[in-house]
Design a protein around this motif. Sequence first.
Motif, short mmCIF file in Angstrom:
data_model
loop_
_atom_site.label_atom_id
_atom_site.label_comp_id
_atom_site.label_asym_id
_atom_site.label_seq_id
_atom_site.Cartn_x
_atom_site.Cartn_y
_atom_site.Cartn_z
N ASN A 106 6.00 -2.26 7.44
CA ASN A 106 5.56 -2.08 6.07
C ASN A 106 5.72 -0.62 5.68
N GLN A 107 5.95 -0.38 4.39
CA GLN A 107 6.01 1.00 3.93
C GLN A 107 4.61 1.61 3.97
N ILE A 108 4.54 2.91 4.19
CA ILE A 108 3.27 3.63 4.22
C ILE A 108 2.95 4.13 2.81
N VAL A 109 1.72 3.92 2.40
CA VAL A 109 1.29 4.37 1.07
C VAL A 109 1.13 5.89 1.10
N ASN A 110 1.87 6.55 0.24
CA ASN A 110 1.80 8.01 0.16
C ASN A 110 0.71 8.47 -0.80
N GLN A 111 0.63 7.82 -1.95
CA GLN A 111 -0.32 8.24 -2.97
C GLN A 111 -0.69 7.04 -3.84
N VAL A 112 -1.95 6.99 -4.28
CA VAL A 112 -2.43 5.95 -5.19
C VAL A 112 -2.97 6.65 -6.44
N VAL A 113 -2.43 6.31 -7.61
CA VAL A 113 -2.87 6.93 -8.85
C VAL A 113 -3.22 5.85 -9.87
N PHE A 114 -4.07 6.24 -10.84
CA PHE A 114 -4.48 5.33 -11.91
C PHE A 114 -4.10 5.96 -13.24
#
Length: 792
Positions: A106-114
């Motif tokens: 799976n790809q690794i989550v680098n950043q989560v933004v809203f």
Amino acid sequence: MKAGSNLLNAVSAFALSAGLVTAGAGAATLSAVAVAQAAVVNSIQVRGNERVEASTVRNNITIKPGQSFNNNDIDESVKRLFATGLFSDVRISVAGGALLVTVSENQIVNQVVFNGNRKLKDAQLRSVVQIQPLGAYNDEILQADIAAIEDAYDAIGRSDATVSTRLVPVDGGRINIAFEINEGDRTKISSINFVGNQAYGDGRLADVISTKRSNFLSFLSRKDVYDDDKLRADEELLRRFYYNHGYADFRVISSFAELDELSNEYVVTITVEEGERYTFGEINVESTVAGLDGAQLQRLVKTRSGNVYSAEDVEDTILAISDRVAGQGYPFAQVTPRGDRDFASRTISVTYLVDEGTRAYIERIEIMGNTRTRDYVIRREFDLSEGDAFNQVLVRRAKKRLEALGFFESVDISTRPGSEPDRVVLIVNVKDQATGEFGIGGGYSNTDGFSATLDISEKNFLGRGQFIRGSIGKGEDTQTYSFSFTEPYFLGYRLAAGFDVYKNEDSSYDGFDTVSQGINLRISAPLTDDLRASLSYKFNSTDYSDVDVSSIESNPYANEVNMGGRNTSALAYSLVYNTLDDQQLPREGMVARFSQEFAGLGGDADYLQTTAKATYFHMLSDQSDIIGSVSVGAGHVMATSGDLSVFDHFFLGQDVIRGFDSRGFGPRLQNADMSYADTAGGTTYFNGSLEASAPLPLLSRDLGLRFNVFADAGTLFGNDIASASLNCATGAAASCTTQTVVGDDMEWRASVGLGITWASPFGPLRVYYAEPVVKEAYDETKKFGFGASTRF
């Protein structure tokens, strides 16, 4: 038979060597015939991994080199690898003597933004999503997070909010995730309609339920957010209300909400059937438990023949009998009320049957939903714990206690079966609410001008259930500072222990200023559910400064002031009886307090002070929600050695009769020229008050505005100042004149007034105007007063 067995073995070996299992998109699929007998491999080779170590893959499968395995082991290994959340695809096959494990990471989550969120902050949204930076990307979790964000917006009245996602790949197999949010318009409640109600109007019933109509301040309280679960809870609130007011046949026929998509507003309609109103008929207690006499338990009954039927009174009776029965060594005894309706006379006769209940024990108490309040704060409100006999009555009592704390928006207690047939698991689900308050108050006096107070309190400090409060006040001649702390469960017992420290500066006296500071240590304990006793010790030190000797030579304060200061060491006790149905806006019930304070444990003061006050609330009109109250009070102080100091007298004002200033009425000093000086205080007082309040007409009740009219009356009389203290001192200045005390007989004062109270989203706010109608020429008035506080 042997040839058949060899053929089957050959087919099985072919199945293993040809590639037994493939898996994709989260599911494993067998690609050949099932393995009939175990196989063995010499090594495990991992392919396709870039960031995940091969050892991590090997540690998450059940197959080991040199050990036999079959299809079940392969299936379990695939499941375990998918469960790590690290892989989007897993394939297991056999090549020669090696087990090949091929993975797609799976790809690794680098950043989560809203993006697009204004009503909910980023921190609030991060708390509801599962995907976090540095975690593995998973499409199923992403879809669940979208639903969670939409639910969060639905909870604040934005049910038409939409959420989409944008995925942006970056270097190193990483991915940025952006939640694109369209918050939409806020859904409101335009009206709440009741159908079938005759005994109570729509406005009265709207006060009972928690769902409220939208108004210009609804964005602060969020009580106008429609929610199906909340509406179901409102049905229960209505049932409890009607059951406690005599309507035992009441039922909710239906409740629903219709959304007008053009205006984005809900119309809530609740249809009810009230039925007839009942009173209590004959009341009996019967017991089938050997050793328990029903006649002896009769005096514990809270329900009285002829009173309006109340389910709460029945519940209180069950609780009282259960407590007594359990205390006599019958922990499993069960109290069951049996009602007998007489439709002709509209009465309900109740028989409380005491018998042996089901033997069950509490296996575990699970606390859920508390994000701020500590678990032990909730647990200690239960009179039972793990291993104790299960008692539904004690569970209901704990629920009432938790609700009374004011820490929670909702409290729900349920059960589920334990590990054994006689074991029960208690599930306590709560929802924390704001428990801090910020208050401001003040008033205007025609003698002292404006005054103001600032107050900050928190009744669930750090989630520990502790109470703290700080206050400062400022007037033209006064400054006050105080701090209080209370631990409600001192030493692990239901003992409320705490202290108060304070400092008061007062320059309103003629000829001197005072600085008073001290500490109050206190402890209290419940004697019953309605009665509480407390014990306290007080030490106060008062110093005098800026003394003008010539102006106080003939003043009764002179003896004290010339000493430079005085100390008071006192011990006090009090009894408080409280049956109010609501501590914020009581409609029924009574609160009474009796206290005595003895000073003489060292220090300069020697007196015995006795005070009492009682206030009774009663509904004058259920239909119009008019609440009446009557209050009476009295006090007396007497010297236990020598003469009573002037400072040990009562000094009363607006706290007893609105419309008068602090220390505004009672005996006062009069100069030889007939002018008036300081108040002299009194030894005895009586007071009374009548008040009625109703919703402010022509305005929605959902605003929480109430109109009040009141009449106060009281008297402060008697004076124990030694006559010598009123004479000029030996060698005094020739200008010295003797002062006298006037108004030390029983002269009554009275005032009438009106006010407005507002249960605002910021907290309760009060404003009043009082006009003294009976007063003396030397009294000091304060006709206007206000106060406010807010939760945080």
